[in-house]
Design an enzyme around this catalytic site. Structure first.
Site, short mmCIF file in Angstrom:
data_model
loop_
_atom_site.label_atom_id
_atom_site.label_comp_id
_atom_site.label_asym_id
_atom_site.label_seq_id
_atom_site.Cartn_x
_atom_site.Cartn_y
_atom_site.Cartn_z
N CYS A 82 0.86 -0.88 0.42
CA CYS A 82 -0.07 0.30 -0.31
C CYS A 82 0.70 2.03 -0.09
O CYS A 82 1.10 2.52 -0.83
CB CYS A 82 -0.59 0.03 1.11
SG CYS A 82 -1.86 1.58 1.53
N CYS A 102 -6.23 -4.01 6.66
CA CYS A 102 -7.25 -3.02 6.78
C CYS A 102 -9.14 -3.80 5.49
O CYS A 102 -10.07 -3.37 6.08
CB CYS A 102 -6.95 -1.95 6.24
SG CYS A 102 -6.47 -1.93 4.69
#
Length: 366
Positions: free
Chosen positions: A95, A193
């Site tokens: 990410c 997440c």
């Protein structure tokens, strides 16, 4: 602005430093949850609202930028593909590499901004030669330089980390309280997440599928079965359900995952000791070191909260090879190895292969 305390304080400090600041929250899911599950997740509607409240208090413009499609392709799909290949990926590294300091930074620069500011605990130091270097934060207990090891020299030139010199997270929370931020005592996010319930095995099973396979010992003997190699990772002890106990009665651990034939290899804990790691997918965080076939000293860190281990680094036929002074424990292909020189991050590579420090047969007699 993720909606957490760190990014809120980082934004406020950037304003205090005289910068023109715009708050941006990243929408990374097409179907975000309304509420967080404790400290799991970081992309919910609640997080977006927390970020907006902080931006309003600071007095800066606030926007939500939709990177959900890019996130799916570069992070979620990559995560699935890596597990299918028998590797153990780090989605937070991906990410940072593909979203926060690539897609976000690219858009910011295109719009005329100078830098991306985040709440990461790390510092950027300018060397006497004028090069920007990534260094550990002042408080190693909260240091996040490991997950920033993917940043390149160009990305470091447009990055700011206002929290890097802060002695403790408690001090950041206290400052947030003084500023009136409602997120002052909000729990830190952790885990993955996009798997907010924490059931990685079940999540992967729905996307990769299940197929019965064999569990083997280091000599190739069948000692059990499983419902999908993707559910296992190197170093795992629990949930093996072995039908044949070890001759010495001691616990066995996952040593290798072989997706091509859907098998899992187990063995004694001593066999998790790794004496060599290598990979060809690497980047340098700033000026590249003069590394070649002659070894140079460094420290290697293989997990975000692991201790750095002194090692020797070489570059042979396009592959970085690291020999730690003491064996590394339970390393899996797909993990990220971040290289340091003192507090400075040299760079990182994805581990493609490992070499055990304990030959087959040696662990049984140890």
């Amino acid at each position: 602005m993720s909606g957490g305390v760190d990014s809120a304080v980082a934004a406020a400090r950037a304003v205090d430093a005289g910068h023109e600041v715009v708050g941006v929250h990243l929408a990374l899911s097409r179907m975000p949850g309304t509420l967080r599950t404790g400290s799991r997740g970081c992309c919910t509607i609640e997080d977006s609202m927390d970020a907006q409240r902080a931006a309003n208090l600071i007095g800066i413009p606030y926007y939500v930028w939709d990177f959900s499609e890019r996130f799916k392709l570069d992070v979620v799909d990559d995560f699935i593909a890596e597990y299918r290949a028998g590797r153990t990926p780090n989605p937070c590294m991906r990410c940072n590499e593909k979203i926060k300091f690539a897609a976000l930074l690219e858009k910011a620069l295109d719009l005329g901004f100078d830098a991306v500011v985040t709440g990461h605990y790390a510092t950027i130091v300018t060397s006497p030669e004028g090069d920007r270097e990534l260094h550990r934060a002042s408080a190693w207990a909260k240091d996040q330089s490991y997950v920033l090891g993917v940043l390149t020299a160009e990305q470091l030139a447009h990055s700011m980390f206002p929290l890097g010199a802060t002695p403790s997270k408690a001090e950041v929370r206290a400052e947030a309280g003084e500023r009136g931020f409602t997120v002052a005592n909000k729990p830190d996010s952790h885990d993955i997440c996009f798997i907010p319930d924490g059931d990685t095995k079940g999540w992967l099973g729905e996307r990769v599928g299940t197929e019965t396979g064999q569990v083997l010992d280091r000599d190739g003997a069948v000692v059990g079965s499983h419902e999908g190699a993707h559910a296992f990772t190197v170093g795992q002890r629990k949930g093996l359900h072995l039908g044949v106990p070890a001759p010495d009665g001691r616990p066995r651990f996952v040593l290798e995952v072989r997706p091509k034939d859907n098998t899992v290899v187990v063995g004694p804990k001593e066999a998790l000791a790794i004496g060599e790691i290598a990979g060809s997918r690497f980047t340098w965080a700033g000026r590249a070191p003069e590394v070649g076939v002659a070894p140079i000293p460094c420290d290697v860190q293989i997990r975000a909260h692991a201790d750095p281990v002194p090692a020797a680094l070489t570059l042979v036929d396009g592959e970085l090879v690291v020999h730690p002074e003491t064996p590394l424990d339970g390393v899996a292909p797909g993990q990220t190895a971040v290289l340091y020189s003192g507090t400075r991050v040299l760079g990182q590579f994805t581990i493609d292969r490992t070499v055990s420090a304990v030959p087959v047969g040696a662990a049984a007699s140890a």
